[in-house]
Design a protein around this motif. Structure first.
Motif, PDB file in Angstrom:
ATOM      1  N   ASP A 268       0.572  -0.874  -0.435  1.00 13.07           N
ATOM      2  CA  ASP A 268       0.018  -0.156   0.397  1.00 13.07           C
ATOM      3  C   ASP A 268       1.176   1.513  -0.063  1.00 13.07           C
ATOM      4  OD1 ASP A 268      -2.543  -1.673   0.374  1.00 13.07           O
ATOM      5  OD2 ASP A 268      -2.905  -1.507   2.119  1.00 13.07           O
ATOM      6  N   GLU A 269       1.863   1.021   0.812  1.00  9.04           N
ATOM      7  CA  GLU A 269       2.994   2.295   0.890  1.00  9.04           C
ATOM      8  C   GLU A 269       3.288   2.096  -0.508  1.00  9.04           C
ATOM      9  OE1 GLU A 269       5.409   5.544   2.035  1.00  9.04           O
ATOM     10  OE2 GLU A 269       3.501   4.599   3.409  1.00  9.04           O
ATOM     11  N   VAL A 270       3.990   1.111  -1.557  1.00  8.70           N
ATOM     12  CA  VAL A 270       4.250   1.742  -2.924  1.00  8.70           C
ATOM     13  C   VAL A 270       3.640   2.276  -3.917  1.00  8.70           C
ATOM     14  CG1 VAL A 270       4.754  -0.023  -4.295  1.00  8.70           C
ATOM     15  CG2 VAL A 270       6.084   0.021  -2.710  1.00  8.70           C
ATOM     16  N   LEU A 271       2.146   1.695  -3.927  1.00  5.14           N
ATOM     17  CA  LEU A 271       1.199   2.219  -4.238  1.00  5.14           C
ATOM     18  C   LEU A 271       0.863   4.063  -4.357  1.00  5.14           C
ATOM     19  CD1 LEU A 271      -1.207  -1.079  -4.151  1.00  5.14           C
ATOM     20  CD2 LEU A 271       0.236  -0.649  -5.915  1.00  5.14           C
ATOM     21  N   ALA A 272       0.739   4.171  -2.909  1.00  9.35           N
ATOM     22  CA  ALA A 272       0.274   5.933  -2.770  1.00  9.35           C
ATOM     23  C   ALA A 272       1.955   6.426  -3.199  1.00  9.35           C
ATOM     24  CB  ALA A 272       0.565   6.014  -1.128  1.00  9.35           C
ATOM     25  N   ARG A 273       2.975   5.637  -3.114  1.00  9.08           N
ATOM     26  CA  ARG A 273       4.203   6.858  -3.584  1.00  9.08           C
ATOM     27  C   ARG A 273       4.341   6.645  -5.156  1.00  9.08           C
ATOM     28  NH1 ARG A 273       7.963   8.281   0.017  1.00  9.08           N
ATOM     29  NH2 ARG A 273       7.218   7.841   1.880  1.00  9.08           N
ATOM     30  N   ALA A 274       3.518   5.257  -6.292  1.00  9.57           N
ATOM     31  CA  ALA A 274       3.692   5.621  -7.297  1.00  9.57           C
ATOM     32  C   ALA A 274       2.440   6.862  -7.444  1.00  9.57           C
ATOM     33  CB  ALA A 274       2.736   4.119  -7.355  1.00  9.57           C
ATOM     34  N   ALA A 275       1.408   6.370  -7.282  1.00  4.52           N
ATOM     35  CA  ALA A 275       0.472   7.312  -7.266  1.00  4.52           C
ATOM     36  C   ALA A 275       1.151   9.208  -7.144  1.00  4.52           C
ATOM     37  CB  ALA A 275      -0.912   7.217  -6.956  1.00  4.52           C
ATOM     38  N   ALA A 276       1.729   8.980  -6.866  1.00  2.00           N
ATOM     39  CA  ALA A 276       2.207  10.522  -5.964  1.00  2.00           C
ATOM     40  C   ALA A 276       3.073  11.183  -6.548  1.00  2.00           C
ATOM     41  CB  ALA A 276       2.372  10.713  -4.109  1.00  2.00           C
ATOM     42  N   TYR A 277       4.562  10.022  -7.042  1.00  5.60           N
ATOM     43  CA  TYR A 277       4.732  10.287  -7.785  1.00  5.60           C
ATOM     44  C   TYR A 277       4.951  10.344  -9.284  1.00  5.60           C
ATOM     45  CZ  TYR A 277       7.893   8.668  -3.709  1.00  5.60           C
ATOM     46  OH  TYR A 277       8.613   8.734  -2.734  1.00  5.60           O
ATOM     47  N   ALA A 278       3.952   9.630  -9.909  1.00  6.28           N
ATOM     48  CA  ALA A 278       3.156   9.544 -11.166  1.00  6.28           C
ATOM     49  C   ALA A 278       3.065  10.928 -11.375  1.00  6.28           C
ATOM     50  CB  ALA A 278       2.066   8.780 -11.654  1.00  6.28           C
ATOM     51  N   ASP A 279       1.669  11.869 -10.533  1.00  7.71           N
ATOM     52  CA  ASP A 279       0.992  13.248 -10.569  1.00  7.71           C
ATOM     53  C   ASP A 279       2.341  14.008 -10.107  1.00  7.71           C
ATOM     54  OD1 ASP A 279      -1.277  11.949  -9.795  1.00  7.71           O
ATOM     55  OD2 ASP A 279      -1.009  12.099  -8.207  1.00  7.71           O
ATOM     56  N   ALA A 280       3.161  13.792  -9.667  1.00 10.66           N
ATOM     57  CA  ALA A 280       4.474  14.949  -9.558  1.00 10.66           C
ATOM     58  C   ALA A 280       5.042  15.106 -11.463  1.00 10.66           C
ATOM     59  CB  ALA A 280       5.672  14.699  -9.020  1.00 10.66           C
ATOM     60  N   GLY A 281       5.307  13.957 -12.189  1.00  8.69           N
ATOM     61  CA  GLY A 281       5.909  13.995 -13.510  1.00  8.69           C
ATOM     62  C   GLY A 281       6.963  12.877 -13.208  1.00  8.69           C
ATOM     63  N   ALA A 282       6.994  11.952 -12.897  1.00  4.53           N
ATOM     64  CA  ALA A 282       8.460  10.455 -12.890  1.00  4.53           C
ATOM     65  C   ALA A 282       7.011  10.117 -14.296  1.00  4.53           C
ATOM     66  CB  ALA A 282       8.098  10.059 -11.859  1.00  4.53           C
ATOM     67  N   ASP A 283       8.090   9.721 -14.689  1.00  8.75           N
ATOM     68  CA  ASP A 283       7.920   8.706 -15.515  1.00  8.75           C
ATOM     69  C   ASP A 283       7.687   6.841 -16.008  1.00  8.75           C
ATOM     70  OD1 ASP A 283       7.803  11.174 -18.031  1.00  8.75           O
ATOM     71  OD2 ASP A 283       9.793  11.330 -17.319  1.00  8.75           O
TER      72      ASP A 283
END
Length: 267
Positions: free
Chosen positions: A163-178
């Motif tokens: 769940d922690e990874v999924l939360a970070r994945a969503a936030a990082y995608a929103d921040a512009g990660a590819d």
């Protein structure tokens, strides 16, 4: 091929199939990885650090890291993505400088030197800063691989890590990660869950005993790297060969080396 064209090419390598990146640490290793057929070169911060007499984990100076990227990019014709760890003393400046050195991608960690993680919002701001730095440097196409160290460092209770990874994945995608790099995870069920939950390509680490590349690909992985393992194997040869020569005076461990003429011709 211009740097912008290489960036576009590198992005395209994440669109279909599995991109395999045997990480390099200097010009010769990069040239040999390219010669073996790699479509892109990824650096390993650990390998670069060890080759320069530094420890991994922010042991490099920014100038040393950038210099290594410049030598590698000059030695190959394929796109190069740089492991910039946590960004050294200034993440945005480091990104700008590795772009100037020829990199078209970066790998950015979300862990600190003390073994803890940046907060999700804080790391999101850092990644947004990377995007801004890339645009300012004239390479808005820079591919940002956001490393998530939850599993690598064993952060939190095991049952809550996904769940922690999924939360970070969503936030990082929103921040512009590819791209997302969930290092330290080899469980195919968990990998499949992350791949299905995120719209971004997923990078994982291959290692002896891990699932084969085809198994990772079937689970949804789009990018596979080996971190410092090629460098570690090369240094193991050096240690074994030295031990043999000192103990018996023989050189059997040195059989199978890359031909001198082949290496010399790379440059």
């Amino acid at each position: 091929m211009t740097v912008n064209q290489k960036a576009t090419t590198f992005r395209g390598l994440h669109d279909d199939g599995l991109l395999i990146l045997p990480n390099a640490w200097d010009a010769a290793s990069a040239a040999l990885v390219e010669r073996a057929g790699a479509k892109a070169i990824a650096t390993t911060s650990a390998g670069v650090a060890w080759s320069l007499g530094r420890r991994d984990g922010q042991g490099l100076s920014r100038a040393e890291a950038v210099g290594a990227v410049a030598r590698i990019a000059a030695a190959v014709g394929v796109p190069v993505t740089a492991d910039v760890e946590g960004g050294y003393d200034d993440l945005a400046a480091t990104v700008s400088e590795v772009i100037g050195a020829g990199a078209v991608g970066v790998n950015v960690e979300d862990s600190k030197d003390d073994g803890t993680l940046f907060g999700i919002s804080e790391q999101g701001e850092r990644l947004a800063g990377v995007r801004a730095a890339a645009a300012s440097a004239g390479l808005p196409e820079l591919l940002v691989n956001a490393r998530i160290d939850v599993y690598l460092l064993g952060i939190g209770a095991p049952g809550g890590r996904l769940d922690e990874v999924l939360a970070r994945a969503a936030a990082y995608a929103d921040a512009g990660a590819d791209c997302l790099y969930v290092i330290g995870l080899s469980d195919l069920d968990a990998i499949s869950h992350i791949a299905e939950a995120s719209a971004l390509p997923l990078n994982v680490l291959a290692f002896p005993g891990a699932p084969a590349a085809a198994e990772f690909a079937a689970a949804g992985v789009r990018r596979l790297s080996v971190g410092p393992l090629v460098a570690q194997a090369a240094y193991a040869v050096a240690e074994r060969a030295a031990a043999e020569l000192l103990a018996t005076g023989t050189c059997e461990e040195l059989e199978g080396g890359v031909d001198y003429g082949t290496l010399n011709a790379l440059f």
